[in-house]
Write a protein that holds these residues in place. Sequence first.
Motif, PDB file in Angstrom:
ATOM      1  N   ALA A  30       0.816  -1.219   0.000  1.00  0.00           N
ATOM      2  CA  ALA A  30       0.000   0.000   0.000  1.00  0.00           C
ATOM      3  C   ALA A  30       0.848   1.267   0.000  1.00  0.00           C
ATOM      4  O   ALA A  30       0.312   2.367  -0.070  1.00  0.00           O
ATOM      5  CB  ALA A  30      -0.923   0.003   1.215  1.00  0.00           C
ATOM      6  N   SER A  31       2.159   1.128   0.067  1.00  0.00           N
ATOM      7  CA  SER A  31       3.049   2.293   0.117  1.00  0.00           C
ATOM      8  C   SER A  31       3.007   3.054  -1.211  1.00  0.00           C
ATOM      9  O   SER A  31       2.747   2.473  -2.278  1.00  0.00           O
ATOM     10  CB  SER A  31       4.476   1.827   0.406  1.00  0.00           C
ATOM     11  N   VAL A  33       2.507   5.532   2.139  1.00  0.00           N
ATOM     12  CA  VAL A  33       1.415   5.943   3.013  1.00  0.00           C
ATOM     13  C   VAL A  33       1.428   7.461   3.111  1.00  0.00           C
ATOM     14  O   VAL A  33       2.437   8.061   3.459  1.00  0.00           O
ATOM     15  CB  VAL A  33       1.551   5.302   4.405  1.00  0.00           C
ATOM     16  N   TYR A 257      -5.161   6.917   3.358  1.00  0.00           N
ATOM     17  CA  TYR A 257      -3.701   6.774   3.406  1.00  0.00           C
ATOM     18  C   TYR A 257      -3.088   6.658   2.012  1.00  0.00           C
ATOM     19  O   TYR A 257      -1.877   6.526   1.877  1.00  0.00           O
ATOM     20  CB  TYR A 257      -3.324   5.539   4.235  1.00  0.00           C
ATOM     21  N   ARG A 258      -3.920   6.713   0.963  1.00  0.00           N
ATOM     22  CA  ARG A 258      -3.454   6.519  -0.413  1.00  0.00           C
ATOM     23  C   ARG A 258      -3.700   7.765  -1.273  1.00  0.00           C
ATOM     24  O   ARG A 258      -4.579   8.576  -0.973  1.00  0.00           O
ATOM     25  CB  ARG A 258      -4.168   5.327  -1.052  1.00  0.00           C
TER      26      ARG A 258
END
Length: 283
Positions: A30-31, A33, A257-258
């Motif tokens: 998911a990075s 963040v 967070y994206r």
Amino acid sequence: MIAGTEEEASDLNRRNFLVTSLAVGFAVAASPVMAQAIHTSDEGLVAGEVQMPVPGGTIPAYRAYPAAGGPFPTILVVQEIFGVHEHIKDVCRRIAKLGYYAIAPELYARQGDVSKLQSVNEIFAQVVSKVSDEQVNGDLDAAVAYARGTGKADVSRLGINGFCWGGRIVWLYAAHNPAVKAGVSWYGLLNTPPWNPKGTSAISVAKRVKPPVLGLYAAKDGFIPASDIDAMRREIRGSKSEIVVYNDVEHGFNADYRPSYNPSAAQDGWRRMQEWFRMNGVA
């Protein structure tokens, strides 16, 4: 208890379940963040990881509910493609702050830990492709049973709320469990899942979905074409389910967070989610 039974059960769980505790922080894939990521305090809540019995062992789950009062209406929170990482835990706390018992089981526990994988493609290939819809429905049934057993959850007022991978599951579980009062699917895949060409599509079960489901979708979703949304609208016509499409936003618009996060659409979706649950007996 027969001597050795608890130890044997623990050994069985270690052999058959690859994930025995929840991820810490955000999934690697998911990075990066974003600094905008929301963190909801657990003040006034009972919140944290629990071990939830399922056939063959236990799986970890995150649950949160108000520290005082109860039993509370119950919301199943279904993870994104990234599993039960920090964002999903935070969603549970946000829902608990509204007066609910929220629980998010780690639905990939038997197949593998996605939190350390480097890409979405690896997650699909190594884990998600091995997770059957039947297993997911069974584990969500187990989450309902676990919540009921705590004495803090009123599962007669049961809702389900899922995101991305979990958004598709909302449609499928609503077709599976008639006890669900209402569901909210955030950008859940509607057609056949690419990781399993023989898998069930949300469109194909739409006629069997009795609880009202609110679908929250994005006009610029690179994974869910407008034609799929149109097809789903045709399938749910005449039912109590609805679909809302946000213009000029992308898939993952609630994932704060994206980079895909869209505050306006996310806030409106959150408002609609609350109204939907209240209007349909999950309050």
